[in-house]
Scaffold this motif. Structure first.
Motif, PDB file in Angstrom:
ATOM      1  N   GLY A 188       0.653  -1.081   0.097  1.00  0.00           N
ATOM      2  CA  GLY A 188      -0.024   0.296   0.261  1.00  0.00           C
ATOM      3  C   GLY A 188       0.965   1.562  -0.304  1.00  0.00           C
ATOM      4  N   ASN A 189       0.721   2.024  -0.189  1.00  0.00           N
ATOM      5  CA  ASN A 189       1.352   3.683  -0.871  1.00  0.00           C
ATOM      6  C   ASN A 189       1.399   3.991   0.684  1.00  0.00           C
ATOM      7  N   ALA A 190       0.726   3.941   1.310  1.00  0.00           N
ATOM      8  CA  ALA A 190       1.411   4.323   3.342  1.00  0.00           C
ATOM      9  C   ALA A 190       2.322   3.429   4.279  1.00  0.00           C
ATOM     10  N   SER A 191       2.371   2.167   3.627  1.00  0.00           N
ATOM     11  CA  SER A 191       3.090   1.453   4.463  1.00  0.00           C
ATOM     12  C   SER A 191       4.730   1.646   3.297  1.00  0.00           C
ATOM     13  N   ASP A 217      -1.878   2.590  -4.556  1.00  0.00           N
ATOM     14  CA  ASP A 217      -2.086   4.155  -4.011  1.00  0.00           C
ATOM     15  C   ASP A 217      -3.301   5.185  -4.095  1.00  0.00           C
ATOM     16  N   ASP A 218      -3.854   4.614  -3.059  1.00  0.00           N
ATOM     17  CA  ASP A 218      -5.138   4.568  -2.733  1.00  0.00           C
ATOM     18  C   ASP A 218      -5.768   6.278  -1.563  1.00  0.00           C
ATOM     19  N   ASN A 219      -4.130   6.876  -2.120  1.00  0.00           N
ATOM     20  CA  ASN A 219      -4.101   7.901  -1.080  1.00  0.00           C
ATOM     21  C   ASN A 219      -3.987   8.753   0.385  1.00  0.00           C
ATOM     22  N   TYR A 220      -3.940   6.735   0.994  1.00  0.00           N
ATOM     23  CA  TYR A 220      -4.694   6.856   2.727  1.00  0.00           C
ATOM     24  C   TYR A 220      -3.704   5.823   2.810  1.00  0.00           C
ATOM     25  N   GLY A 221      -3.376   5.981   4.574  1.00  0.00           N
ATOM     26  CA  GLY A 221      -3.288   4.325   5.325  1.00  0.00           C
ATOM     27  C   GLY A 221      -4.384   5.055   6.395  1.00  0.00           C
ATOM     28  N   ILE A 222      -4.997   4.283   6.233  1.00  0.00           N
ATOM     29  CA  ILE A 222      -6.174   4.342   7.128  1.00  0.00           C
ATOM     30  C   ILE A 222      -6.792   5.785   6.623  1.00  0.00           C
TER      31      ILE A 222
HETATM   32 MG   LIG Z   1      -3.777   3.165   1.080  1.00  0.00          MG
END
Ligand SMILES: [Mg+2]
Ligand SMILES: Cc1ncc(C[n+]2csc(CCOP(=O)(O)OP(=O)(O)O)c2C)c(N)n1
Length: 816
Positions: A188-191, A217-222
Motif C-alpha cells: 500500500g502507498n502508506a506502507s 496508491d489510494d492516497n491513504y493509510g487508514i
Molecule cells: Mg493506502
C-alpha cells in the motif's frame, strides 16, 4: 492505446479479446461483491473482522495476466482480486477464511489461523516434501505488519538469480526453470513509509534481481493522507533517483492510473518482460485507486474523507471506470465494421446479477460448511448433558447450562467446550458412568480441536531437525589443535562442496571471510555468488534468506553480531518464526542464521540478550554451542533437516584452541539434547555458551573446598533438554543452580521454568533453586565493566557456596 492493448493481448482475435475483457470484468465484479457481502457478515456478527480488496480490483487483473506459473508473490491483504484472477481463490474460499474456518480444506491459506485477506499457496505435499513449484502459482504466506512482505520479496527474487547463474545448480528443477521466475511484490502507498520498504528497494537495486513492486496508491493509510506519509505526496516522484540510465543499473519505474484497464495491461506486460529477461527490478506506482468501503470493517471512511474526496472516489472507482470503458468501446475493423464488447448495458447488468448470485450462494455454502459440524458437536454434547443431568444431584444447574448452550444462535467451539468443562465442576463430588463419558468426551474434543490451533509450530515430519541423530566428531590419534575458527571454516568448506544449494552471505562475509575469518578463502574457492558480502541491512539480509529458503535453496544468512539482530528481529519473529504455523505446515523456510555473541564487552558487543529472543522466536531453533566444533556440528545437523535455526557462536572462542575432527561436514550436534560436561554429586549447574568456561573455573575452586558440582551444557535453548537429562541430574544432586549472562529473569528464568515446571524437578529439590545472571543493565565496557556487570567466577563460587551453606551451615561457614 486501445490498439496497443489489442497488440499486447498477443493479437488475439477480437472475439477472444472481448471474452477475456468480459471475463476479467466478471472477476472484478465477483471480487467486489465478496467485499460488500463480507462487510455485511461482519456487521451482522457472523465474522469477527474483515479487510477487503474493494477499490483495487482492476490493476490486479493486469498483474495476474503477467504472472506466470513458477512466479512468486509477496504482498498484502488487498490482493483478493489477483488471487481470484490466477484461479487460486473463489468466493466460497473467501467466506471460509472470513469465518475463520479452522480446516485447511476450507481455508486453504491458513486453516483459520489468519485474518481474511492473508493469502498463501501450498509449497509442500502432505508428507512435507516440496511440490514442483515451477508448475504452480506461488504465493508466499502473507503477514500483517505493513511492509513486512518486503524483505522476503527480495529473497524470492534473488533465488531466480541464483538459479540462473550458479552453474552448480541444475535447472530446470522443481524450484526453477533457469531462473525465469519473477517475484511480485504488492504494497500500500502508506506502507512505503516503513524503513523495510526503502531498505529492500535499495538492496534489490544493488542486487539487480527480477522483482516487480506494485504500489497500490489510494492516497491513504487508514485515515492518514499522503500529505503526512510521503515527501511530495508521491512515492514514484521520490524514487526517481533509482531510475536506471545508460551509465547506471537501477530500476525501471512506471506510473499508471489504477482505473485504466488497457494501460495497466500494457504496463504490466512491459514490466514483466524487463524483469524476466533483463533481471532489472521494476516499480509500478498505481495511482488514483480508491477504498469504497473504507479501510476495514472496524470503522467508516466518512470520518476522515471530505465530501469532495468521497465524490472523487465514486467517480474514479476502478470498476465503474472499466464498466464505462466496456460500454463505450468501439473499434472499426478493416471491413469498416464497428466492433463492441457489449451491444447494450443490459449485458453488463446480466454479468452484475450473475456475480451477485454466485457470491451469495458461495457464502451460504461456506457458512454451512463452517457451522454444520459445530452444530452437530453441540447436539452430541447436549444429548450427553441430558444423560448426565438425569443422574446428577445438580440436575437444575446442568439443565441451566444446557439451555444456555442450546440457545446460542451461531455457536462456536469455545461455547461448546466451556459449557462441557463448567459441567464437570458441578459433578466434582459425584461418581457415575455418564460423568466418565463426559470426561472422556472433553478429552477427545480437545485432542481433536487443539491441534487445529496449535500444530505446525515446528516440523511434525520424520525429517524434523530434532530427529537427526548425533554423530560424534572423530579424531586421528595425532589430531592437531588449532584456532577454533579453522574448524568452522573447514567445515563450511565441506558443506559448500557437499550441498550445491548453500549460499552464505552477510556483512563482511565475502571478501574477508567474515570478521572472525570463519569463511576465510571460501569466496575464492566457491565463487562470489555463493559466499558474498551484503550491505549493512540486517532485516533484508534475513529477508534474502527467507525468500531463498522458500524456493529450495539452503541460505546461511549472517548477522554480524548478536547485538544487532534487533534490526532483523521483526522479520524473524513475524515472518520466519510464524511461517510454518501460519500456513498450517504448507510452506517452510529452512533458513540458517549464523551469528556470534556472548561475553565480549560493552553495551553493544556483549551479545547475551537471550531471554528476549527465546520469547520472540518460537518457531525457530535457538542454539548456543559452547565451542566451534559444537557449532559446526549444529550446521551439519541443520542441513540434514529443513527447519529454521539461529546458531550463536561464541565471540571469544574463535582463537581458542580445539582439536580438528577428521569427519568435518559429517559429525552432528543433536538439537534439544544437553551435555553433561562434568559429573558431580552435590549440586547441578545448568549453563550455556561462553559462561561455561567460568563455571568450569569456579567448579575447580569449589571442588577444593569439597563441593562437587555437576555441570550441564544446555547447548540448545529452543528446544531445551527433550530427554529431561537435567531432571535425572537433579534427582541425584537435589540442588539446582542456573547460570547465564543474560539479564535477571531472562533466559535463566526460561530454563528454570523448563526444569521446575515442565520437568517437575521441584519434587526432588532439597534447596531453593537459584539463578545467577548478569545485572539488569547492559554490560559496561572493559574488563572491569564485564566483572561488575556479568557473573564472574567469584559470583558463581559464592552463589553455589551460599546454597551449600544454607544446606549445611556447620560445614560451610558464612563467607560474609
Ligand atoms: Mg493506502
Ligand atoms: C507495522 C504496522 N503498523 C501498523 C499497522 C496497522 N495498519 C494496518 S493497515 C495500515 C494502513 C496501510 O495503508 P496502506 O499501506 O496505504 O494500504 P491500504 O490499506 O491503504 O491499501 C495500518 C496502519 C500494521 N498492520 N502494521
Amino acid at each position: 492505446m486501445i490498439k496497443k492493448a489489442i497488440e499486447s493481448q498477443k493479437k488475439l482475435s477480437f472475439e477472444e479479446f472481448k471474452k477475456e475483457v468480459l471475463n476479467d470484468f466478471k472477476i472484478a465484479l465477483i471480487s467486489r461483491e465478496c467485499s460488500l457481502l463480507g462487510r455485511r457478515e461482519v456487521l451482522t456478527g457472523k465474522a469477527k473482522f474483515g479487510i477487503f480488496g474493494a477499490g483495487k480490483e482492476i490493476p490486479q487483473l493486469a498483474m495476474a495476466k503477467a504472472f506466470k506459473k513458477g512466479d512468486w508473490r509477496s504482498g498484502y491483504y488487498r490482493d483478493q482480486t489477483f488471487m481470484m484472477a490466477i484461479g487460486e481463490y473463489n468466493p466460497q474460499h473467501f467466506f471460509a477464511s472470513l469465518y475463520g474456518h479452522a480446516d485447511i480444506h476450507a481455508d486453504s491459506y491458513a486453516a483459520g489461523r489468519q485474518m481474511n485477506g492473508h493469502f498463501a499457496t501450498h509449497s509442500l505435499n502432505e508428507d512435507g516434501t516440496w511440490k514442483n513449484l515451477t508448475k504452480q502459482y506461488n504465493v508466499s504466506a502473507d503477514i500483517s505488519p505493513t511492509a513486512g512482505q518486503m524483505p522476503r520479496l527480495l529473497g524470492l527474487a534473488e533465488a531466480s538469480k541464483k538459479f540462473r547463474i550458479l552453474s552448480e545448480l541444475d535447472t530446470p528443477n522443481q524450484f526453477s526453470n533457469n531462473g525465469n521466475e519473477i517475484a511480485w511484490g504488492t504494497i500500500g502507498n502508506a506502507s512505503t513509509s516503513e524503513g523495510l520498504f526503502f531498505e529492500t528497494i535499495n538492496a534489490a537495486g544493488v542486487l539487480q534481481v527480477p522483482m516487480i513492486v506494485s504500489i497500490w496508491d489510494d492516497n491513504y493509510g487508514i485515515s492518514v493522507p499522503a500529505k503526512y506519509q510521503t515527501t511530495k505526496e508521491s512515492i514514484s516522484e521520490i524514487l526517481k533517483g533509482f531510475q536506471r540510465d545508460e551509465n547506471n543499473a537501477g530500476y525501471e519505474i512506471f506510473v499508471v492510473d489504477g482505473w485504466n484497464y488497457s494501460q495497466l495491461v500494457d504496463v504490466y506486460n512491459k514490466a514483466a518482460k524487463i524483469a524476466r529477461e533483463e533481471f532489472v527490478p521494476v516499480i509500478i506506482h498505481v495511482k488514483e485507486l480508491t477504498q469504497p468501503q473504507g479501510h476495514s470493517t472496524s470503522g467508516s471512511h466518512e470520518r476522515y474523507k471530505n465530501r469532495e474526496r468521497l465524490e472523487w472516489e465514486k467517480e474514479h472507482d476502478c470498476i465503474a471506470k472499466m464498466r464505462e470503458w466496456i460500454l463505450n468501446f468501439e473499434l472499426e475493423d478493416q471491413e469498416g465494421e464497428i466492433l463492441k464488447f457489449v451491444e447494450s448495458e443490459d449485458e453488463i447488468k446480466i454479468l452484475e446479477k450473475e456475480a451477485k448470485k454466485e457470491v451469495s450462494s458461495a457464502k451460504r455454502r461456506a457458512w454451512s460448511a463452517f457451522i454444520d459440524p459445530i452444530i452437530s458437536e453441540r447436539k452430541e454434547l447436549l444429548e450427553l448433558l441430558d444423560r448426565v443431568g438425569q443422574k446428577s444431584e445438580n440436575k437444575i444447574f446442568i439443565e441451566k447450562l444446557k439451555r444456555e448452550l442450546a440457545s446460542i444462535d451461531e455457536p462456536i467451539r469455545k461455547n461448546i467446550s466451556s459449557i462441557a468443562r463448567k459441567t464437570l465442576i458441578y459433578l466434582r463430588d459425584e461418581t457415575f458412568e455418564e460423568k466418565e463419558i463426559l470426561q472422556e468426551w472433553i478429552r477427545n474434543y480437545h485432542a481433536i480441536q487443539q491441534p487445529k490451533f496449535s500444530s505446525n509450530l515446528y516440523s511434525e515430519q520424520d525429517s524434523k531437525a530434532t530427529n537427526i541423530v548425533e554423530i560424534e566428531p572423530e579424531y586421528d590419534d595425532e589430531a592437531e589443535t588449532t584456532d577454533a575458527r579453522i574448524i568452522l571454516r573447514d567445515n563450511f568448506d565441506k558443506l559448500l562442496s557437499n550441498y550445491k544449494e548453500i549460499v552464505i552471505f552477510g556483512e563482511d562475509s565475502g571478501k574477508i571471510g567474515d570478521v572472525n575469518q570463519g569463511l576465510e578463502g571460501l569466496q575464492e574457492k566457491h565463487g562470489i555468488d555463493r559466499v558474498y558480502d551484503t550491505g549493512i541491512r540486517e532485516a533484508s539480509i534475513i529477508g534474502q534468506g527467507i525468500g531463498m529458503a522458500m524456493r529450495g535453496l539452503r541460505p546461511i544468512a549472517e548477522i554480524q553480531y548478536l547485538d544487532y539482530i534487533f534490526y532483523a528481529a521483526q522479520v524473524l519473529t513475524d515472518d520466519l518464526a510464524t511461517l510454518r504455523y501460519r500456513s498450517f505446515g504448507k510452506q517452510k523456510a529452512p533458513l540458517i542464521v549464523r551469528t556470534r555473541g556472548h561475553r565480549l564487552e560493552g553495551i553493544w558487543h556483549s551479545g547475551s540478550q537471550m531471554g528476549g529472543l527465546l520469547s520472540l522466536f518460537r518457531g525457530i531453533y535457538i542454539l548456543v554451542p559452547r565451542n566451534m566444533t559444537k557449532a559446526a556440528g549444529f550446521y551439519n545437523t541443520l542441513l540434514q533437516s529443513d527447519e529454521p535455526a539461529i546458531v550463536i557462536e561464541n565471540l571469544n572462542g574463535y582463537r581458542l584452541k580445539e582439536r580438528i575432527p577428521n569427519n568435518l561436514g559429517i559429525f552432528t550436534t543433536p538439537i534439544g539434547i544437553v551435555e553433561t560436561i562434568k559429573e558431580g554429586e552435590d549440586l547441578t549447574i545448568v549453563s550455556y555458551g561462553a559462561t561455561l568456561k567460568l563455571v568450569e573455573e569456579a567448579s575447580k575452586d569449589l571442588s577444593q573446598i569439597g563441593i562437587d558440582v555437576e555441570i550441564i551444557d544446555a547447548q540448545s535453548l529452543l528446544p531445551f533438554d527433550l530427554n529431561h537429562d537435567v531432571l535425572t541430574s537433579v534427582q541425584k544432586t537435589n540442588r539446582l543452580v542456573i547460570i547465564d549472562e543474560d539479564v535477571p529473569g531472562g533466559a535463566s528464568a526460561y530454563l528454570l521454568n523448563e526444569i521446575i515446571n515442565v520437568q517437575e524437578a521441584y519434587f526432588y529439590l532439597d534447596s531453593k533453586p537459584i539463578t545467577i545472571s548478569a545485572k539488569a543493565h547492559r554490560p559496561a565496557y572493559g574488563t572491569d565493566g564485564d566483572y561488575f556487570s556479568k557473573p564472574s567466577i567469584n559470583d558463581i563460587f559464592e552463589g553455589v557456596y551460599k546454597v551449600m551453606q544454607e544446606a549445611d551451615p556447620l560445614k560451610f561457614k558464612s563467607l560474609y
